[in-house]
Design a protein around this motif. Structure first.
Motif, PDB file in Angstrom:
ATOM      1  N   ASP A 192       0.821  -1.212   0.000  1.00 24.55           N
ATOM      2  CA  ASP A 192       0.000   0.000   0.000  1.00 24.55           C
ATOM      3  C   ASP A 192       0.855   1.262   0.000  1.00 24.55           C
ATOM      4  O   ASP A 192       0.494   2.278  -0.609  1.00 24.55           O
ATOM      5  N   ALA A 237       2.471   1.614  -3.540  1.00 26.84           N
ATOM      6  CA  ALA A 237       1.507   2.029  -4.563  1.00 26.84           C
ATOM      7  C   ALA A 237       1.406   3.539  -4.695  1.00 26.84           C
ATOM      8  O   ALA A 237       0.946   4.045  -5.729  1.00 26.84           O
ATOM      9  N   ARG A 238       1.831   4.279  -3.694  1.00 29.27           N
ATOM     10  CA  ARG A 238       1.769   5.747  -3.768  1.00 29.27           C
ATOM     11  C   ARG A 238       2.654   6.312  -4.867  1.00 29.27           C
ATOM     12  O   ARG A 238       2.517   7.472  -5.262  1.00 29.27           O
ATOM     13  N   LEU A 257       0.183  -5.588  -5.619  1.00 33.12           N
ATOM     14  CA  LEU A 257      -0.401  -4.252  -5.678  1.00 33.12           C
ATOM     15  C   LEU A 257      -1.887  -4.350  -6.010  1.00 33.12           C
ATOM     16  O   LEU A 257      -2.351  -5.323  -6.612  1.00 33.12           O
ATOM     17  N   PRO A 258      -2.679  -3.331  -5.641  1.00 36.48           N
ATOM     18  CA  PRO A 258      -4.099  -3.336  -5.999  1.00 36.48           C
ATOM     19  C   PRO A 258      -4.288  -3.350  -7.521  1.00 36.48           C
ATOM     20  O   PRO A 258      -3.469  -2.777  -8.256  1.00 36.48           O
TER      21      PRO A 258
END
Length: 503
Positions: free
Chosen positions: A238, A241-242, A261-262
């Motif tokens: 998370d 992912a930024r 990752l999403p």
């Protein structure tokens, strides 16, 4: 330089007594080649290690030397190799932690299983490279967390790639939250800032990387640290992912290779303006079907080729790619994983799809034979090396498609000697076929003689046991040192000839 002893060093038929004689005269290069033999006695290993420390080091890494064979004072590099493999002694680590050569202490810092007191000493070593190496390789999470707060940015860069670093610490290296700011980097250590290093720096003694820069924020080292963290599998997904929209191509590329990752992050990366980022997403096993189908329409053929190697690619997407993209001759992961029913279904498709199936060389015999009779040359080139094909089928391929399939037929492990000899006599010669024939176990003396006329096939043929004795003898005494060395590797070389070649 006489290369014949080097060929003998690699000859599997070389008698042990001649191995001893070669060891006695070995320089660094010859010792290195002898160290590759798989039949060395322990006393030969010890004698070989005494000839050259670099060879001793490789023997230690191979597990052929024991701690009892090594003096860490006389052979520090060999001792380090044993420590690195877990076969060294704790007292060696304490000795080497005080070694005056920084490179030795640096290598020690990368070893696992070091005593606690040695780790503590390395953590405060006056040489920054030693501390950086410890930061990158220590298996102790607590030490990695401690070094993440080191004032020098270069040490933090080491922590960033260490998979033992706690996830919370890796997250802090990404965000900067909870860590004091670094106060130095390699750039501002040596240059007045602001400074940006010229990639074409003319100074031969300069150790800075091209593009290294610092304006007080240590930006190039910080960037490298972020790159290391994003490539570290222990980094929380998370937080990673930024960086999906970060301006740095390298950081987005590293993110695109990460698992976990999403889905929406992969979808955004699949639309990245850089083809390299999109290709990294295309090959990422964690990416789902929806994004894979989107990438199949990518305008860049390199991205589509990367997608074709995705292990879970839907077969309908793969068949579409086969029509729009050159996918090469290797067996694709999805084809390797296909069931027999899937293979049969694909084999009923267009030639480009049939060629993908034909590249898999463990097909059911009936499917293999059907593809071997395919009218399309691309399919035949793919299936020709398949084990189990009959001589009749191989000859039919040659008769139907000629020189276009010669090299692939010659690569078939069951190709008979008579067929190989016929292929070798082709005029003008098919160079790629000669290179396959030169190393084929069924090659005849006549075929090998033809292979000697090709510069790239000749050295392979010279080491073939079926080469005629007269040709073998002529190569050993001929002017071409490469061929003489290859001939000396020939396992059919008579013992008396070998003995005459060893000084």
């Amino acid at each position: 330089m006489n290369r014949v002893p080097h060929g003998l060093a690699a000859n599997p038929s070389l008698p042990a007594s001649l191995v001893d004689r070669l060891i006695a005269l070995a320089d660094e290069d010859l010792a290195s080649e002898l160290a590759e033999r798989g039949d060395l006695r322990h006393d030969q290993v010890v004698a070989l290690a005494a000839r050259d420390e670099h060879t001793a080091r490789s023997l230690a890494f191979a597990g052929l030397l024991t701690a009892a064979d090594v003096d860490p004072v006389a052979r520090p590099l060999t001792a380090l190799a044993l420590l690195d493999t877990g076969a060294g002694r704790p007292e060696w680590a304490r000795l080497l932690a005080r070694h005056p050569v920084v490179r030795h202490r640096e290598e020690l810092a990368s070893c696992a299983g070091l005593p606690d007191d040695v780790i503590e000493a390395l953590a405060v070593d006056p040489a920054l490279d030693v501390v950086h190496e410890l930061a990158a390789f220590t298996p102790e999470p607590a030490m990695a967390a401690r070094l993440a707060r080191h004032p020098h940015a270069q040490v933090r860069r080491g922590v960033a790639v260490n998979e033992a670093t706690p996830p919370a610490v890796l997250a802090a290296l990404l965000t900067g939250e909870g860590l004091p700011a670094a106060t130095a980097c390699l750039v501002c250590d040596s240059k007045p800032i602001p400074y940006e290093h010229d990639p074409n720096c003319p100074d031969p003694d300069c150790t800075l990387f091209g593009g290294a820069a610092c304006d007080g924020s240590h930006q190039s080292t910080v960037h490298d640290t972020l790159h290391g963290v994003l490539g570290n599998p222990a980094t929380p997904p998370d937080v990673a992912a930024r960086f999906v929209d970060h301006p740095s191509l390298l950081l987005r590329w590293s993110l695109a290779e990460r698992p976990g990752l999403p889905p929406e992050v992969y979808a955004r990366l699949a639309r990245d303006p850089a083809p390299g980022v999109r290709a990294a997403v295309a090959g990422n096993p964690a990416v789902g079907d929806e994004t894979l189908r989107t990438i199949a329409a990518d305008p860049d053929p390199a991205v589509r080729r990367a997608l074709a190697h995705h292990p879970a690619l839907p077969l309908d997407v793969l068949t579409t790619l086969a029509e729009t993209t050159r996918l090469g001759s290797a067996t694709l992961p999805r084809i390797a994983a296909a069931s027999t029913d899937e293979l049969r279904e694909l084999a009923a498709g267009r030639p480009s799809v049939r060629a993908l199936v034909a590249a898999r060389h463990d097909l059911p015999p009936d499917l293999r034979d059907a593809l071997a009779a395919d009218p399309d040359a691309k399919v035949l080139r793919a299936v020709a090396p398949h084990p189990g094909l009959t001589e009749e089928l191989l000859r039919a391929m040659v008769a139907t498609h000629g020189v276009g399939v010669h090299a692939r037929v010659a690569a078939n492990p069951g190709a008979p000697g008579a067929l190989l000899e016929e292929l070798a006599r082709q005029e003008p010669p098919v160079r790629r076929a000669l290179r396959e024939i030169a190393g084929h176990p069924n090659a005849t003396a006549g075929a090998l003689a033809r292979c000697l006329g090709d510069p790239r096939a000749a050295e392979i043929a010279a080491a073939h046991p079926a080469l005629s004795p007269s040709l073998l003898a002529s190569l050993l005494t001929g002017p071409d040192e490469g061929l003489a060395e290859a001939a000396a590797r020939n396992p059919a070389l008579p013992r008396e000839v070998m003995e005459g070649l060893v000084p």
